[in-house]
Design an enzyme around this catalytic site. Sequence first.
Site, PDB file in Angstrom:
ATOM      1  CD  GLU A  41      31.502  37.636  43.095  1.00 22.12           C
ATOM      2  OE1 GLU A  41      32.161  38.220  43.982  1.00 22.12           O
ATOM      3  OE2 GLU A  41      31.490  38.010  41.904  1.00 22.12           O
ATOM      4  CG  ASP A  94      36.086  31.849  43.732  1.00 23.84           C
ATOM      5  OD1 ASP A  94      36.934  30.977  44.016  1.00 23.84           O
ATOM      6  OD2 ASP A  94      36.370  33.045  43.550  1.00 23.84           O
ATOM      7  CG  ASP A 103      30.474  42.535  39.023  1.00 23.37           C
ATOM      8  OD1 ASP A 103      29.360  42.417  39.573  1.00 23.37           O
ATOM      9  OD2 ASP A 103      31.514  42.019  39.473  1.00 23.37           O
ATOM     10  CD  GLU A 110      30.193  38.939  37.990  1.00 19.33           C
ATOM     11  OE1 GLU A 110      30.769  38.716  39.069  1.00 19.33           O
ATOM     12  OE2 GLU A 110      30.801  39.028  36.900  1.00 19.33           O
ATOM     13  CG  HIS A 151      34.321  34.931  40.967  1.00 17.99           C
ATOM     14  ND1 HIS A 151      34.995  34.810  42.167  1.00 17.99           N
ATOM     15  CD2 HIS A 151      34.136  36.259  40.783  1.00 17.99           C
ATOM     16  CE1 HIS A 151      35.212  36.004  42.685  1.00 17.99           C
ATOM     17  NE2 HIS A 151      34.698  36.905  41.856  1.00 17.99           N
ATOM     18  CG  HIS A 176      30.204  44.985  42.159  1.00 14.07           C
ATOM     19  ND1 HIS A 176      31.277  44.125  42.258  1.00 14.07           N
ATOM     20  CD2 HIS A 176      30.553  45.897  41.200  1.00 14.07           C
ATOM     21  CE1 HIS A 176      32.233  44.484  41.417  1.00 14.07           C
ATOM     22  NE2 HIS A 176      31.820  45.546  40.752  1.00 14.07           N
TER      23      HIS A 176
END
Length: 365
Positions: free
Chosen positions: A217, A240, A165, A191, A267, A167
């Site tokens: 997400e 999500d 990830d 990700e 997610h 981010h």
Amino acid sequence: MGKIASMEYFRLPPRWLFVKITDADGNVGWGEASLEGHSQAVEGCLDAWFERYNGFEAEGGPVFMSALSGIDIALWDLKARKLGLPIYQLLGGKLRDKIKVYAWIGGDRPGDVELQAKARQAQGFRAVKMNGTEDLGWMDSPAALDDCVERLKAVKALGMDAGIDFHGRVHKPMAKQLARLLEPHRPMFLEEPLLSEHIEGIADLAKLVSAPIALGERLYSRWDVKPFLERGCVDILQPDICHVGGISEMRRIAAMAEAYDVALAPHCPLGPIALAANVQVDLSSPNFVIQEMSLGIHYNSTGQDLTSYHKNPEVWKVTDGYIDILQGPGLGIEIDEDEVRRLSKDAKAWVSPGFIGPGGEIREW
């Protein structure tokens, strides 16, 4: 389904927001509207919604769609329970007999990551997700990328799969270099290599590597998802269910993604209702590949985790990387309403601790 008689919501530790809907005949359904760090905003939206349900004109965005998610999931649960069926039967039936899962691990050094990965192995997991940019500056020395590569190698050495990830924390030149360095070690996915707002950059990066690009997400409807599918720059979608409008919108997104040969890996670092809702969609989606779950998640210091607030926590037992199908009606979990009401009385709104970069700057969570 009878007319809705009441809607209640419950703020709960560690950072969850449950929704209960009761119809005029006394039938009940439970949903989850958790929006990490923004519970009060969603609660305000739910208040306004119930006061003038047919008067809403605003659509989209994390707050509105999270409120809608809680309501939508609860209505699916109510309807399916009234019929005595699991929700997946109303979505066309199950396509698999168990659900592949992964869990999060923290740590910014290879040794820490190895210990946490071993703990996940002991829980039954065969795949994890971990930080790719924990200690990186927005634009950093290329040598700073080495630790992330070593972290991935430490997990792979245990025979586990690992998603990385990013981010969306680093500048495109850093993300490109890191993606290329990780690629030989076969990460499960990369990700959010850049923020979802930067679709052009993600499209450029996707052309540089064969490792799957994952994101979703921060997308809140099928309309947000559509341009990524059209650009061909996402391989694994991670919507999500608490932020995209619930089960109804998640199944639409899954169907859209299938038409573009894009996999579904929802997610879900959230609560048991959110996970149960995801599982219902996962079971009925041909392009589902793996589900995130927050069993014993690292940020929880309150004593509540995925096994809290319901009477059948054994449903989350992980065996050789899989969980079994939820067998009961509706969502397949039985909420402990007494416990929900008890712990919601004094629950404080969760505030994100944030992420501070190496220079003291505020970074993406």
